[in-house]
Write a protein that holds these residues in place. Structure first.
Motif, PDB file in Angstrom:
ATOM      1  N   PHE A 184       0.910  -1.441  -0.037  1.00  0.00           N
ATOM      2  CA  PHE A 184       0.094  -0.011  -0.043  1.00  0.00           C
ATOM      3  C   PHE A 184       0.956   1.186   0.065  1.00  0.00           C
ATOM      4  O   PHE A 184       0.436   2.421  -0.447  1.00  0.00           O
ATOM      5  CB  PHE A 184      -0.944   0.073   1.150  1.00  0.00           C
ATOM      6  CG  PHE A 184      -2.082  -0.893   0.991  1.00  0.00           C
ATOM      7  CD1 PHE A 184      -3.043  -0.855   0.027  1.00  0.00           C
ATOM      8  CD2 PHE A 184      -2.153  -2.159   1.820  1.00  0.00           C
ATOM      9  CE1 PHE A 184      -4.009  -1.727  -0.219  1.00  0.00           C
ATOM     10  CE2 PHE A 184      -3.196  -2.890   1.821  1.00  0.00           C
ATOM     11  CZ  PHE A 184      -4.124  -2.967   0.600  1.00  0.00           C
ATOM     12  N   ALA A 185       2.036   1.187   0.818  1.00  0.00           N
ATOM     13  CA  ALA A 185       3.103   2.333   0.544  1.00  0.00           C
ATOM     14  C   ALA A 185       3.327   2.777  -0.922  1.00  0.00           C
ATOM     15  O   ALA A 185       3.379   3.810  -1.393  1.00  0.00           O
ATOM     16  CB  ALA A 185       4.096   2.184   1.403  1.00  0.00           C
ATOM     17  N   HIS A 186       3.571   1.700  -1.793  1.00  0.00           N
ATOM     18  CA  HIS A 186       3.749   1.983  -3.015  1.00  0.00           C
ATOM     19  C   HIS A 186       2.757   2.401  -3.913  1.00  0.00           C
ATOM     20  O   HIS A 186       3.016   3.167  -4.872  1.00  0.00           O
ATOM     21  CB  HIS A 186       4.178   0.554  -3.690  1.00  0.00           C
ATOM     22  CG  HIS A 186       5.616  -0.109  -3.227  1.00  0.00           C
ATOM     23  ND1 HIS A 186       5.945  -1.308  -3.211  1.00  0.00           N
ATOM     24  CD2 HIS A 186       6.700   0.555  -2.570  1.00  0.00           C
ATOM     25  CE1 HIS A 186       7.210  -1.477  -2.778  1.00  0.00           C
ATOM     26  NE2 HIS A 186       7.484  -0.351  -2.336  1.00  0.00           N
ATOM     27  N   ARG A 187       1.584   2.331  -3.193  1.00  0.00           N
ATOM     28  CA  ARG A 187       0.191   2.965  -4.119  1.00  0.00           C
ATOM     29  C   ARG A 187      -0.314   4.105  -3.414  1.00  0.00           C
ATOM     30  O   ARG A 187      -1.288   4.736  -3.776  1.00  0.00           O
ATOM     31  CB  ARG A 187      -0.849   1.982  -4.173  1.00  0.00           C
ATOM     32  CG  ARG A 187      -0.449   0.815  -5.167  1.00  0.00           C
ATOM     33  CD  ARG A 187      -1.091  -0.701  -4.839  1.00  0.00           C
ATOM     34  NE  ARG A 187      -1.002  -1.547  -5.858  1.00  0.00           N
ATOM     35  CZ  ARG A 187       0.189  -2.276  -5.790  1.00  0.00           C
ATOM     36  NH1 ARG A 187       1.197  -2.173  -5.128  1.00  0.00           N
ATOM     37  NH2 ARG A 187       0.447  -3.313  -6.868  1.00  0.00           N
ATOM     38  N   SER A 188       0.688   4.641  -2.553  1.00  0.00           N
ATOM     39  CA  SER A 188       0.209   5.992  -1.945  1.00  0.00           C
ATOM     40  C   SER A 188      -1.008   5.812  -0.950  1.00  0.00           C
ATOM     41  O   SER A 188      -1.915   6.787  -1.028  1.00  0.00           O
ATOM     42  CB  SER A 188       0.235   7.100  -2.674  1.00  0.00           C
ATOM     43  OG  SER A 188       1.505   7.272  -3.277  1.00  0.00           O
ATOM     44  N   VAL A 189      -1.362   4.646  -0.409  1.00  0.00           N
ATOM     45  CA  VAL A 189      -2.616   4.524   0.286  1.00  0.00           C
ATOM     46  C   VAL A 189      -2.326   4.780   1.718  1.00  0.00           C
ATOM     47  O   VAL A 189      -1.329   3.882   2.388  1.00  0.00           O
ATOM     48  CB  VAL A 189      -3.241   3.014   0.017  1.00  0.00           C
ATOM     49  CG1 VAL A 189      -4.631   2.958   0.682  1.00  0.00           C
ATOM     50  CG2 VAL A 189      -3.519   2.762  -1.464  1.00  0.00           C
ATOM     51  N   LEU A 190      -3.011   5.754   2.399  1.00  0.00           N
ATOM     52  CA  LEU A 190      -2.720   5.913   3.841  1.00  0.00           C
ATOM     53  C   LEU A 190      -3.196   4.838   4.680  1.00  0.00           C
ATOM     54  O   LEU A 190      -4.338   4.454   4.706  1.00  0.00           O
ATOM     55  CB  LEU A 190      -3.214   7.336   3.944  1.00  0.00           C
ATOM     56  CG  LEU A 190      -3.153   7.711   5.320  1.00  0.00           C
ATOM     57  CD1 LEU A 190      -1.684   8.407   5.674  1.00  0.00           C
ATOM     58  CD2 LEU A 190      -4.131   8.923   5.758  1.00  0.00           C
ATOM     59  N   GLU A 191      -2.401   4.638   5.688  1.00  0.00           N
ATOM     60  CA  GLU A 191      -2.586   3.849   6.748  1.00  0.00           C
ATOM     61  C   GLU A 191      -3.150   4.488   8.078  1.00  0.00           C
ATOM     62  O   GLU A 191      -2.840   5.505   8.312  1.00  0.00           O
ATOM     63  CB  GLU A 191      -1.181   2.976   7.391  1.00  0.00           C
ATOM     64  CG  GLU A 191      -1.783   1.934   8.438  1.00  0.00           C
ATOM     65  CD  GLU A 191      -0.475   0.983   9.024  1.00  0.00           C
ATOM     66  OE1 GLU A 191      -0.850   0.082   9.852  1.00  0.00           O
ATOM     67  OE2 GLU A 191       0.668   1.159   8.440  1.00  0.00           O
ATOM     68  N   VAL A 192      -4.576   4.046   8.520  1.00  0.00           N
ATOM     69  CA  VAL A 192      -5.159   4.959   9.572  1.00  0.00           C
ATOM     70  C   VAL A 192      -5.194   3.872  10.863  1.00  0.00           C
ATOM     71  O   VAL A 192      -5.178   2.562  10.587  1.00  0.00           O
ATOM     72  CB  VAL A 192      -6.556   5.254   9.054  1.00  0.00           C
ATOM     73  CG1 VAL A 192      -6.219   6.448   7.896  1.00  0.00           C
ATOM     74  CG2 VAL A 192      -7.214   4.359   8.585  1.00  0.00           C
ATOM     75  N   GLU A 193      -5.804   4.307  11.774  1.00  0.00           N
ATOM     76  CA  GLU A 193      -6.443   3.799  13.055  1.00  0.00           C
ATOM     77  C   GLU A 193      -7.712   4.066  13.342  1.00  0.00           C
ATOM     78  O   GLU A 193      -7.791   5.207  13.177  1.00  0.00           O
ATOM     79  CB  GLU A 193      -5.364   3.636  14.189  1.00  0.00           C
ATOM     80  CG  GLU A 193      -4.239   2.843  14.082  1.00  0.00           C
ATOM     81  CD  GLU A 193      -3.282   2.776  15.224  1.00  0.00           C
ATOM     82  OE1 GLU A 193      -3.542   3.567  16.083  1.00  0.00           O
ATOM     83  OE2 GLU A 193      -2.509   2.150  15.333  1.00  0.00           O
ATOM     84  N   THR A 194      -8.698   3.562  13.651  1.00  0.00           N
ATOM     85  CA  THR A 194      -9.840   3.926  14.258  1.00  0.00           C
ATOM     86  C   THR A 194     -10.303   3.099  15.547  1.00  0.00           C
ATOM     87  O   THR A 194      -9.711   2.081  15.788  1.00  0.00           O
ATOM     88  CB  THR A 194     -10.994   3.715  13.065  1.00  0.00           C
ATOM     89  OG1 THR A 194     -11.097   2.353  12.685  1.00  0.00           O
ATOM     90  CG2 THR A 194     -10.800   4.350  11.836  1.00  0.00           C
ATOM     91  N   PRO A 195     -11.181   3.262  16.357  1.00  0.00           N
ATOM     92  CA  PRO A 195     -11.679   2.889  17.468  1.00  0.00           C
ATOM     93  C   PRO A 195     -12.022   1.511  17.327  1.00  0.00           C
ATOM     94  O   PRO A 195     -12.612   1.164  16.417  1.00  0.00           O
ATOM     95  CB  PRO A 195     -12.496   3.900  18.386  1.00  0.00           C
ATOM     96  CG  PRO A 195     -12.407   5.187  17.375  1.00  0.00           C
ATOM     97  CD  PRO A 195     -11.941   4.776  15.949  1.00  0.00           C
ATOM     98  N   LEU A 196     -11.487   0.664  18.594  1.00  0.00           N
ATOM     99  CA  LEU A 196     -11.897  -0.476  18.369  1.00  0.00           C
ATOM    100  C   LEU A 196     -13.238  -0.699  19.350  1.00  0.00           C
ATOM    101  O   LEU A 196     -14.047  -1.529  19.239  1.00  0.00           O
ATOM    102  CB  LEU A 196     -10.995  -1.655  19.247  1.00  0.00           C
ATOM    103  CG  LEU A 196      -9.642  -1.866  18.284  1.00  0.00           C
ATOM    104  CD1 LEU A 196      -8.734  -2.801  18.996  1.00  0.00           C
ATOM    105  CD2 LEU A 196     -10.302  -2.363  17.003  1.00  0.00           C
TER     106      LEU A 196
END
Length: 329
Positions: free
Chosen positions: A31-43
């Protein structure tokens, strides 16, 4: 302490831990190679999905003088869609998800999901990307055959002779009687959704994806609460599911963005939960507000990473790839 002697040990091997780490590294690189942002959301969330087939965990949040029931999320989907509506662009997340009452060869109540959303992608483009990711994960470990794409209707007619888009109680009962699945008549009654799930899991799924990724698309409209209805056929929804060697791995949609339609579907599922005496849910009004503000055209999918690791390591049970399964948590 004698009764716990050895019970403190992990349920998987140390090599399995290393394999998981390598898999996660590959995913992040992909995903880094495709510029897709990693996120976190509440569990933990104040609301939960309405799917009648899912059970959930709750916990009580105390903040004197208030007290609130919170839900462990069965998927990060709703929170991620709120980010999409806020304009974050394409995103992905690797997180824990929780589903009550699920334990067995392929199930643990706490499991790891990869979920991602691609802004501007239709379902076919998302399937292209899924194909690329699976090829990357299996490269150098197992040689998979080229990926397969097949419609739900084609599979249903091939293996059962039934039309999955139009329900005929007589035809479905006749098939069940002739195929050794007579229990379905009592279990499913006149519920088209239950019939489809029962027949698909027993008669079709075991044949899917022999040493290959099989992407099944074009599900009957009654089977998707979060996908758009197909623009060419109102009996079909723009949904895809992934299988390798008969193992279900993931579920994706061309995402529904119509807030009124989404709320109508939520209300219908809540009514089903009430009729079947399932635990009550709280509808996610923040998601509905985000849809009302405007969800960009996008497609998204969630993939169970523990099951991927099972296939990569030729493991027969999910416990073999978890550091500590529920029995030792």
């Amino acid at each position: 302490m004698d009764e716990l002697r050895g019970d403190w040990q992990p349920t998987c091997s140390l090599e399995s831990l290393r394999s998981r780490a390598r898999m996660l590294q590959k995913i992040r690189q992909f995903f880094a190679h495709r510029s897709v942002l990693e996120v976190e959301t509440p569990l933990l969330g104040a609301a939960i999905g309405t799917d009648p087939q899912l059970d959930f965990f709750t916990t009580e949040y105390h903040w004197s003088p208030t007290q609130q029931t919170l839900f462990l999320q069965t998927s990060p989907e709703f929170a991620m869609k709120r980010l999409l509506a806020a304009g974050c662009g394409s995103i992905y997340q690797i997180c824990k998800a929780f589903r009550n009452g699920e334990s067995g060869r392929f199930h643990n109540p706490e499991f790891t999901l990869l979920e991602w959303y691609r802004v501007g992608y239709n379902l076919s483009q998302l399937m292209d990307e899924v194909d690329g990711l699976i090829a990357e994960l299996f490269d150098g470990i197992q040689a998979l055959q080229p990926a397969q794409r097949v419609s739900y209707q084609t599979l249903f007619q091939k293996y059962t002779g039934l039309n999955p888009l139009v329900f005929s109680y007589e035809d479905y009962c006749g098939y069940a009687q002739s195929s050794g699945l007579a229990d379905a008549i009592t279990l499913c009654g006149y519920d088209h959704v239950l019939w489809l799930d029962f027949i698909f899991s027993h008669s079709i799924q075991p044949h899917l994806g022999h040493n290959a990724l099989c992407m099944v698309y074009g599900y009957p409209a009654c089977l998707s609460s979060l996908a758009r209805i197909n623009g060419h056929n109102v009996l079909v929804t723009d949904r895809v599911e992934l299988f390798i060697n008969g193992v279900e791995l993931g579920n994706g949609y061309y995402e529904l963005s119509d807030v009124k339609e989404q709320e109508r579907r939520f209300d219908k599922e809540i009514a089903i939960r009430q009729d079947t005496q399932r635990p009550a849910v709280i509808k996610d009004k923040r998601l509905l507000a985000a849809l009302d503000a405007g969800l960009p055209d996008c497609s998204g999918i969630a993939i169970g990473l523990d099951r991927i690791l099972m296939l990569l390591s030729n493991s027969s049970a999910i416990d073999d790839v978890l550091a500590f399964s529920i029995s030792r948590a």
